[in-house]
Enzyme design. Structure first.
Site, PDB file in Angstrom:
ATOM      1  CB  ALA A  28      -0.904  -0.240   1.084  1.00 16.49           C
ATOM      2  N   GLY A  32       5.712   8.676   0.552  1.00 11.76           N
ATOM      3  CA  GLY A  32       7.160   7.896   1.864  1.00 11.76           C
ATOM      4  C   GLY A  32       7.718   7.032   1.730  1.00 11.76           C
ATOM      5  CG  HIS A  33       6.522   3.078   2.095  1.00 12.70           C
ATOM      6  ND1 HIS A  33       4.753   3.123   1.977  1.00 12.70           N
ATOM      7  CD2 HIS A  33       6.307   2.346   3.056  1.00 12.70           C
ATOM      8  CE1 HIS A  33       3.808   3.357   2.563  1.00 12.70           C
ATOM      9  NE2 HIS A  33       4.612   2.009   3.268  1.00 12.70           N
ATOM     10  N   GLY A 146      11.544   5.048   8.503  1.00 13.75           N
ATOM     11  CA  GLY A 146      11.620   5.843   8.849  1.00 13.75           C
ATOM     12  C   GLY A 146      10.726   5.792   9.845  1.00 13.75           C
TER      13      GLY A 146
END
Length: 281
Positions: A28, A32-33, A146
């Protein structure tokens, strides 16, 4: 980019991979990823390999959590990984990772007792178990995580230290929407009204951090600022926790001189959002 779905294929790939920088995910994927993969790509340069994984880990979901409805978007995830610079993605099935009669699991007994771990018992045991397995399978030289899930980052650092994994861990800054909301796979669960209020989480954290920089070091006063801001701007939210802790040990702090962390988790209906800011001189 190479897609690998079995342990056997992964073992063969690893023999020829050289230096590997690893970005584990649960899919998903969002910007950010992508930022984590791009950071890994920059660290790797032209010589090293960037590997990622996409695996929704059942061990880190509680019985009443969202494992069954957690988004599975493999095709889009693979496109994002390729665009961000991944060389390989490991995307196994649950049976490929866990034997049906598995009987060994890693337990974390200190850092997981507060913050998210207090309301999600067993969650970080599941995280430690799957990360250890992925480290054993991918055998990375470095790994990127993160800072949005700061507790997870602290626990993985402890996992590497205590079990002597030869992996260097990098913590990467949280990527945010234009209004400050931390990017999350669970943001898609928010209604329009909830989405409008969700940026208040980072606004409250930012106000408390600004007060700390101005000389307010008492946790009680900083927490008052947080609660007041959230009460005024996030009425649809239900607080799970708001805590001020040492960013290394995750133990509560009464006074914050340096190396502090303000962390919170707030429910908007079924969406549980987390965020944090560091208090560092």
């Amino acid at each position: 980019m190479t897609l690998i779905e079995t342990v056997k294929e992964l073992r063969a790939w690893r023999k020829a991979a050289g230096r590997v920088i690893f970005v584990p995910t649960m899919g998903a994927l969002h910007e950010g990823h992508a930022s984590l993969i791009r950071e890994a790509r920059q660290m790797a340069g032209p010589e090293a390999t960037v590997a990622s994984s996409i695996f929704v880990n059942p061990l880190q979901f509680g019985p009443n959590e969202d494992f069954d409805r957690y988004p599975r978007t493999l095709e889009a995830d693979l496109a994002l990984c390729q665009e961000a610079g991944a060389d390989m993605v490991f995307a196994p099935t649950v049976p490929e990772v866990y034997h049906a009669d598995r009987s060994i699991q890693i337990l974390e007994s200190s850092l997981s007792k507060a913050l998210c771990g207090a309301s999600r018992p067993g969650h970080f045991d599941g995280v430690c178990t799957v990360v250890a397995k992925l480290f054993n399978l991918v055998q990375p030289d470095e790994a990127v995580f993160g800072k949005k899930d700061y507790q997870q980052l602290a626990i993985i650092r402890r996992l590497v230290r205590d079990l002597n994994f030869p992996v260097e861990i990098h913590g990467i800054e949280t990527v945010r929407e234009a209004d400050g909301l931390a990017m999350s796979s669970r943001n898609r669960y928010l209604s329009a009204a909830e989405r409008a209020q969700a940026p208040a989480l980072y606004a409250a954290l930012s106000q408390a951090r600004a007060a700390w920089k101005d000389g307010v070091t008492g946790s009680r006063r900083l927490l008052e600022i947080l609660h007041q801001t959230l009460a005024a701007s996030a009425s649809l939210g239900r607080k799970d926790y708001i805590s001020i802790v040492d960013r290394h040990t995750l133990q509560p702090l009464d006074l914050v001189q340096n190396n502090g962390l303000i962390a919170l988790a707030v429910f908007f209906d079924k969406a549980r959002l987390i965020d944090n800011v560091e208090l560092i001189r």
